[in-house]
Design a protein around this motif. Sequence first.
Motif, mmCIF file in Angstrom:
data_model
loop_
_atom_site.group_PDB
_atom_site.id
_atom_site.type_symbol
_atom_site.label_atom_id
_atom_site.label_comp_id
_atom_site.label_asym_id
_atom_site.label_seq_id
_atom_site.Cartn_x
_atom_site.Cartn_y
_atom_site.Cartn_z
ATOM 1 N N HIS A 3 0.840 -1.180 0.000
ATOM 2 C CA HIS A 3 0.000 0.000 0.000
ATOM 3 C C HIS A 3 0.880 1.236 0.000
ATOM 4 O O HIS A 3 2.058 1.183 0.332
ATOM 5 C CB HIS A 3 -0.976 -0.012 1.190
ATOM 6 N N ARG A 4 0.286 2.357 -0.389
ATOM 7 C CA ARG A 4 1.009 3.636 -0.437
ATOM 8 C C ARG A 4 0.779 4.415 0.843
ATOM 9 O O ARG A 4 -0.302 4.367 1.418
ATOM 10 C CB ARG A 4 0.488 4.490 -1.588
ATOM 11 N N MET A 5 1.799 5.157 1.202
ATOM 12 C CA MET A 5 1.656 6.067 2.333
ATOM 13 C C MET A 5 2.347 7.370 1.975
ATOM 14 O O MET A 5 3.386 7.372 1.309
ATOM 15 C CB MET A 5 2.292 5.488 3.607
ATOM 16 N N LEU A 6 1.764 8.446 2.414
ATOM 17 C CA LEU A 6 2.353 9.762 2.183
ATOM 18 C C LEU A 6 3.330 10.042 3.315
ATOM 19 O O LEU A 6 2.979 10.005 4.492
ATOM 20 C CB LEU A 6 1.254 10.832 2.138
ATOM 21 N N HIS A 7 4.591 10.286 2.956
ATOM 22 C CA HIS A 7 5.635 10.575 3.936
ATOM 23 C C HIS A 7 5.513 12.029 4.370
ATOM 24 O O HIS A 7 4.975 12.858 3.632
ATOM 25 C CB HIS A 7 7.010 10.309 3.292
ATOM 26 N N LYS A 8 6.048 12.373 5.550
ATOM 27 C CA LYS A 8 5.943 13.747 6.050
ATOM 28 C C LYS A 8 6.649 14.752 5.144
ATOM 29 O O LYS A 8 6.309 15.924 5.133
ATOM 30 C CB LYS A 8 6.460 13.855 7.481
ATOM 31 N N ASP A 9 7.636 14.287 4.339
ATOM 32 C CA ASP A 9 8.303 15.205 3.404
ATOM 33 C C ASP A 9 7.512 15.399 2.111
ATOM 34 O O ASP A 9 7.938 16.093 1.201
ATOM 35 C CB ASP A 9 9.723 14.732 3.104
ATOM 36 N N GLY A 10 6.337 14.756 2.013
ATOM 37 C CA GLY A 10 5.464 14.904 0.851
ATOM 38 C C GLY A 10 5.637 13.817 -0.202
ATOM 39 O O GLY A 10 4.863 13.746 -1.150
ATOM 40 N N SER A 11 6.653 12.968 -0.041
ATOM 41 C CA SER A 11 6.875 11.893 -1.016
ATOM 42 C C SER A 11 5.947 10.715 -0.709
ATOM 43 O O SER A 11 5.451 10.559 0.395
ATOM 44 C CB SER A 11 8.334 11.428 -0.978
ATOM 45 N N THR A 12 5.736 9.905 -1.726
ATOM 46 C CA THR A 12 4.927 8.704 -1.561
ATOM 47 C C THR A 12 5.861 7.531 -1.357
ATOM 48 O O THR A 12 6.840 7.362 -2.087
ATOM 49 C CB THR A 12 4.054 8.469 -2.812
ATOM 50 N N ARG A 13 5.592 6.713 -0.377
ATOM 51 C CA ARG A 13 6.366 5.512 -0.084
ATOM 52 C C ARG A 13 5.435 4.308 -0.210
ATOM 53 O O ARG A 13 4.247 4.410 0.058
ATOM 54 C CB ARG A 13 6.958 5.544 1.335
ATOM 55 N N TRP A 14 6.002 3.167 -0.615
ATOM 56 C CA TRP A 14 5.254 1.929 -0.754
ATOM 57 C C TRP A 14 5.672 0.970 0.355
ATOM 58 O O TRP A 14 6.859 0.831 0.650
ATOM 59 C CB TRP A 14 5.514 1.275 -2.108
#
Length: 179
Positions: free
Chosen positions: A1-12
């Motif tokens: 699943h995807r998550m939005l990182h606090k720096d604004g990037s998307t992480r899987w």
Amino acid sequence: HRMLHKDGSTRWFLSRGSAIRGADGALVRLVGTKVDITERKRSAEQFRLALEATTTGMLMATRAGRIVLVNAHVERLFGYRRDELINKPVHMLIPERRHAVRPEGQSGFRWDGGAFPIRGSREISGVRKDGTEIPVEIGFSPLHTPEGEFVLCSIADITERKHAEREREAADRSDHVHD
């Protein structure tokens, strides 16, 4: 699943979990793992884009001869949609008269349609969905992955090259007749 990182990037992430229950069946706690697979997803996407960008047909098959991956060039070359090729035997792309050919002394793996070298290339006839045959050159490269052994095949339509060879041969014969 995807998550939005606090720096604004998307992480899987790949998450797995299970529930621990007490003797009475009530939920006691949840346990699990979460693994960042962003780089793996990025690499897989780069591989997919590179495969699609090639001007050569690319096909990957199991050693048993089942197609597991094709690019758009293979679809155009043979006239099949991707979903018509995936999980099908590779020998469907080879004329039936070649299915029984078993070259003597040839090392390599065996597709249902015959033996092929594990490395290198060879010229053969390919058969399109509509039944027409085309001369192709297929290059074979073994792939050893954690999921098993595969064969990556580059497939080039050599119709123009064969036509030019026939023209040169005809011209050579014509020159010899006039000598």
